[in-house]
Design an enzyme around this catalytic site. Structure first.
Site, PDB file in Angstrom:
ATOM      1  N   LYS A 138       0.879  -1.157   0.108  1.00  0.00           N
ATOM      2  CA  LYS A 138       0.056   0.161   0.164  1.00  0.00           C
ATOM      3  C   LYS A 138       0.799   1.209  -0.195  1.00  0.00           C
ATOM      4  O   LYS A 138       1.846   1.351   0.778  1.00  0.00           O
ATOM      5  CB  LYS A 138      -1.065  -0.100   1.164  1.00  0.00           C
ATOM      6  CG  LYS A 138      -1.990   1.138   1.088  1.00  0.00           C
ATOM      7  CD  LYS A 138      -2.871   1.095   2.597  1.00  0.00           C
ATOM      8  CE  LYS A 138      -4.022   2.219   2.344  1.00  0.00           C
ATOM      9  NZ  LYS A 138      -3.712   3.190   2.029  1.00  0.00           N
ATOM     10  N   ARG A 177     -10.243  10.393  -6.164  1.00  0.00           N
ATOM     11  CA  ARG A 177     -11.293   9.792  -5.879  1.00  0.00           C
ATOM     12  C   ARG A 177     -12.564  10.696  -5.503  1.00  0.00           C
ATOM     13  O   ARG A 177     -13.519  10.381  -5.470  1.00  0.00           O
ATOM     14  CB  ARG A 177     -10.693   9.136  -4.150  1.00  0.00           C
ATOM     15  CG  ARG A 177     -11.630   8.543  -3.165  1.00  0.00           C
ATOM     16  CD  ARG A 177     -11.069   8.182  -1.998  1.00  0.00           C
ATOM     17  NE  ARG A 177     -11.750   7.967  -1.075  1.00  0.00           N
ATOM     18  CZ  ARG A 177     -11.586   7.841   0.272  1.00  0.00           C
ATOM     19  NH1 ARG A 177     -10.222   7.453   0.686  1.00  0.00           N
ATOM     20  NH2 ARG A 177     -12.393   7.347   1.350  1.00  0.00           N
ATOM     21  N   GLU A 211      -2.594   4.522  -7.802  1.00  0.00           N
ATOM     22  CA  GLU A 211      -2.107   5.386  -6.717  1.00  0.00           C
ATOM     23  C   GLU A 211      -1.125   6.412  -7.402  1.00  0.00           C
ATOM     24  O   GLU A 211       0.054   6.128  -7.715  1.00  0.00           O
ATOM     25  CB  GLU A 211      -1.707   4.682  -5.613  1.00  0.00           C
ATOM     26  CG  GLU A 211      -1.798   5.710  -4.275  1.00  0.00           C
ATOM     27  CD  GLU A 211      -2.899   5.744  -3.476  1.00  0.00           C
ATOM     28  OE1 GLU A 211      -2.979   6.550  -2.635  1.00  0.00           O
ATOM     29  OE2 GLU A 211      -3.990   5.011  -3.818  1.00  0.00           O
ATOM     30  N   GLU A 255       3.674   2.102   4.048  1.00  0.00           N
ATOM     31  CA  GLU A 255       2.463   2.428   4.833  1.00  0.00           C
ATOM     32  C   GLU A 255       1.936   1.182   5.105  1.00  0.00           C
ATOM     33  O   GLU A 255       1.365   1.192   6.179  1.00  0.00           O
ATOM     34  CB  GLU A 255       1.598   3.237   3.563  1.00  0.00           C
ATOM     35  CG  GLU A 255       0.314   3.655   4.655  1.00  0.00           C
ATOM     36  CD  GLU A 255      -0.687   4.207   3.633  1.00  0.00           C
ATOM     37  OE1 GLU A 255      -1.781   4.575   4.022  1.00  0.00           O
ATOM     38  OE2 GLU A 255      -0.635   3.831   2.297  1.00  0.00           O
ATOM     39  N   LYS A 295      -7.120  -3.481   4.117  1.00  0.00           N
ATOM     40  CA  LYS A 295      -5.751  -2.851   4.425  1.00  0.00           C
ATOM     41  C   LYS A 295      -5.258  -3.049   5.745  1.00  0.00           C
ATOM     42  O   LYS A 295      -5.873  -2.931   6.742  1.00  0.00           O
ATOM     43  CB  LYS A 295      -5.831  -1.487   4.049  1.00  0.00           C
ATOM     44  CG  LYS A 295      -6.931  -0.638   4.879  1.00  0.00           C
ATOM     45  CD  LYS A 295      -7.223   0.927   4.442  1.00  0.00           C
ATOM     46  CE  LYS A 295      -7.958   1.592   5.073  1.00  0.00           C
ATOM     47  NZ  LYS A 295      -8.313   2.911   4.596  1.00  0.00           N
TER      48      LYS A 295
END
Length: 609
Positions: free
Chosen positions: A23, A42, A76, A182, A204
């Site tokens: 991530k 987003r 991302e 992360e 996540k």
């Protein structure tokens, strides 16, 4: 179209039907490419105005992508720090930029990347209703067919890169922790991509840091608890938390603060340091903890145990099998650098540093007492080295080969300051690059090195050669000319280095010399073209040096090579800030190898001989 979202978990699901992706902390975005290119956040906002480098890159590589269009990718947008981590604070700064000039400067020197993890449409055919494993397989094929990076790589000039999936959770988690990433997203084999849904089929799991701290205040309006640590004798505020604490614990903590308050105003109830806690958080942003969660009370600690130095140390994840000895040991006096500062530097610089150490015989200079004692060279790997340290036997010496971050941190713990490497890798039959070492007689004559570098740059430009320049970290400059592997010999490169030396001397005989004996150099800059030979070594880019200023062997942009250039401006304490703000001057170093126009120049020099 709103993206599918993962659900936060504190326990990672494991099993054959789960896949694990790293991530990255950036801006979630969908890339649409039909008749025009769109990169949508987003929240439905266009990102291309703030990140024009993505559109410029895609348009430049239209031929690569055209067979897959129309195309929709999920990913991302990041400022990639290393293979497993993106720089959250840096991309936040980019996101707030509005000056077109500054945006273009950033896009040029420190471009962001779009890391792709899902394929939603290809050739106009919808993929979102297919299984995750099938989408991922098609996405990998797209990247391989396009010869794009199939793993995130901060040194690649390709701005579209793939986030791969792994089956071995423990292996990828160890790398995420080691590289201060992360976290991880776990995804089930059979899940479909569902627009706008927060799903439990994507989970996540974040790489939280832990800090011991004490409560300083309670905010009446929102119920937040403020915490701090001692920095010397003063309280240093590190943030506030609300989540993670059970209702009964929250009520008890509030009552203790209320009963023992030191003061109160319209906003806060204050309390003297007494109540110790452990907080988990992601990282620091604007000197405050991001996503802090209460972990537990620490009744075994007193406030004096909660210090800023420990807080700083806890921000970085060190390998479990490396114990950092004497982290507070002073290494440099001015600037003040402790051992833990040096270790943290190595950890942060590793994505930029390790590629130059990769598969090369390493000679280090160790400073057991920092700059307060004697140093010694080390070539042979010591017997006490851990198993993860790779070695290679050459001419009776068992050299260390520093191919991974754990080895780099271990060497830092051994107080290896200087990393010297040969001009070729273990698999090379000849030089992997040409390096011209411009060595002035003393620090006072540093401008001679600047003059020589500027003259050499003019020659390289005329010859259509691509050169890179760095400080030596001591008193000179070094110019690199990357070469393709196994194509040239040291006899070949010697013709070129001798040609450059003779050219400089012919143009400025009062400034330059090839005289080996120092006493005969008459205060001129020595052009050491003989030093570029098999078995010789050079200080690696980004290596520290054993001098009083904590200066580094620092890659430069050519426009920085002016009379204002100062060696001592590039130190352990400011190098990461420099890279984050200006970018990496050696960004395209390895890709340049295949573009270098050296063969026709060599043929001309051979004929001239």
């Amino acid at each position: 179209m709103k993206p599918m979202l993962p659900t936060l978990t504190f326990e990672v699901p494991q099993g054959d039907n789960w896949n694990y992706e790293v991530k990255y902390d950036g801006f979630r975005a969908l890339l649409f490419w039909d008749k025009e290119i769109k990169l949508i956040s987003r929240n439905g906002n266009s990102l291309l105005e703030i990140f024009p480098e993505i559109k410029i890159y895609l348009e430049k590589n239209y031929e690569v992508f055209k067979t897959f269009l129309p195309l929709v990718l999920d990913g991302e947008l990041v400022d990639l720090e290393n293979e497993y981590k993106a720089d959250f604070s840096s991309i936040q700064v980019r996101g707030r930029m509005r000056s077109k000039k500054k945006i273009l400067e950033k896009a040029l020197h420190n471009p962001c990347r779009f890391l792709v993890f899902d394929l939603l449409s290809i050739n106009g055919n919808l993929c979102s209703d297919r299984k995750y494993v099938d989408r991922k397989k098609s996405l990998l094929k797209l990247f391989k067919d396009s010869q794009l990076p199939t793993t995130p790589n901060p040194l690649s000039t390709d701005l579209i890169q793939l986030i791969p999936a792994y089956k071995d959770y423990q292996a990828v988690w160890e790398q995420v922790v080691l590289h201060d990433g992360e976290g991880i997203v776990a995804k089930q084999d059979s899940n479909q991509w569902e627009e706008g849904k927060r799903t439990t089929l994507w989970l996540k799991f974040k790489n939280f840091k832990y800090v011991s701290c004490f409560v300083t205040a309670y905010e009446k309006s929102n119920g937040y608890f403020y915490v701090g640590v001692f920095r010397d004798t003063k309280i240093y505020q590190i943030g506030q938390f609300l989540f993670g604490i059970k209702p009964e614990e929250k009520q008890a903590l509030f009552q203790i603060i209320k009963d023992n308050k030191s003061s109160e105003d319209d906003r806060f109830i204050y309390v003297q340091p007494a109540i110790c806690l452990e907080i988990k958080y992601l990282e620091l942003y604007d000197e405050q903890m991001r996503e802090p969660h209460f972990e537990r009370f620490r009744f075994d600690l007193t406030p004096k145990d909660c210090t800023y130095d420990k807080f700083v140390h806890q921000q970085k994840n060190m390998p479990n099998d490396i114990e950092i000895s004497h982290p507070d040991k002073p290494l440099w006096e001015s600037p003040s650098v402790k051992k833990i500062d040096f270790i943290h530097y190595l950890q942060e610089i590793s994505p930029y540093f390790l590629p130059y150490l990769q598969n090369r015989l390493l000679t280090v200079i160790r400073y057991p007492h920092g700059m307060f004692g004697e140093a010694f060279y080390q070539k042979n790997c010591p017997e006490y080295a851990p198993d993860f340290v790779q070695t290679f036997m050459h001419e009776g010496i068992n050299y260390i080969v520093c191919n991974n971050l754990k080895t780099l941190i271990w060497l830092g713990n051994q107080l290896a300051f200087e990393f010297h490497i040969p001009f070729q890798t273990l698999s090379s039959n000849g030089p992997s690059e040409i390096v011209l070492d411009l060595d002035p007689p003393s620090n006072k004559e540093f401008k001679l090195a600047i003059k020589a570098a500027q003259m050499i740059k003019e020659v390289l430009d005329q010859l259509n050669l691509i050169g890179f320049v760095k400080t030596s970290g001591n008193k000179g400059l070094q110019i690199y000319i990357p070469l393709p592997e196994n194509e040239f010999t040291y006899e070949d490169t010697r013709l070129f280095t001798e040609f450059i030396a003779e050219y400089l001397i012919s143009k400025a005989p009062d400034s330059f010399t090839i005289e080996r004996l120092k006493k005969n150099r008459q205060n001129k800059l020595y052009i050491d073209y003989i030093q570029h030979a098999e078995g010789k070594t050079i200080i690696a880019p980004y290596s520290a040096r054993g001098n009083d200023t904590a200066a580094l062997a620092t890659p430069l942009f050519w426009e920085e090579v002016t009379d204002e250039l100062r060696m001592e401006d590039f130190t352990i304490l400011n190098m990461m800030k420099r890279i984050n703000e200006k970018g990496n001057p050696f960004q395209s170093y390895f890709e340049t190898k295949q573009k270098q126009n050296f063969s026709p120049i060599l043929e001309f020099l051979k004929q001239k001989k």
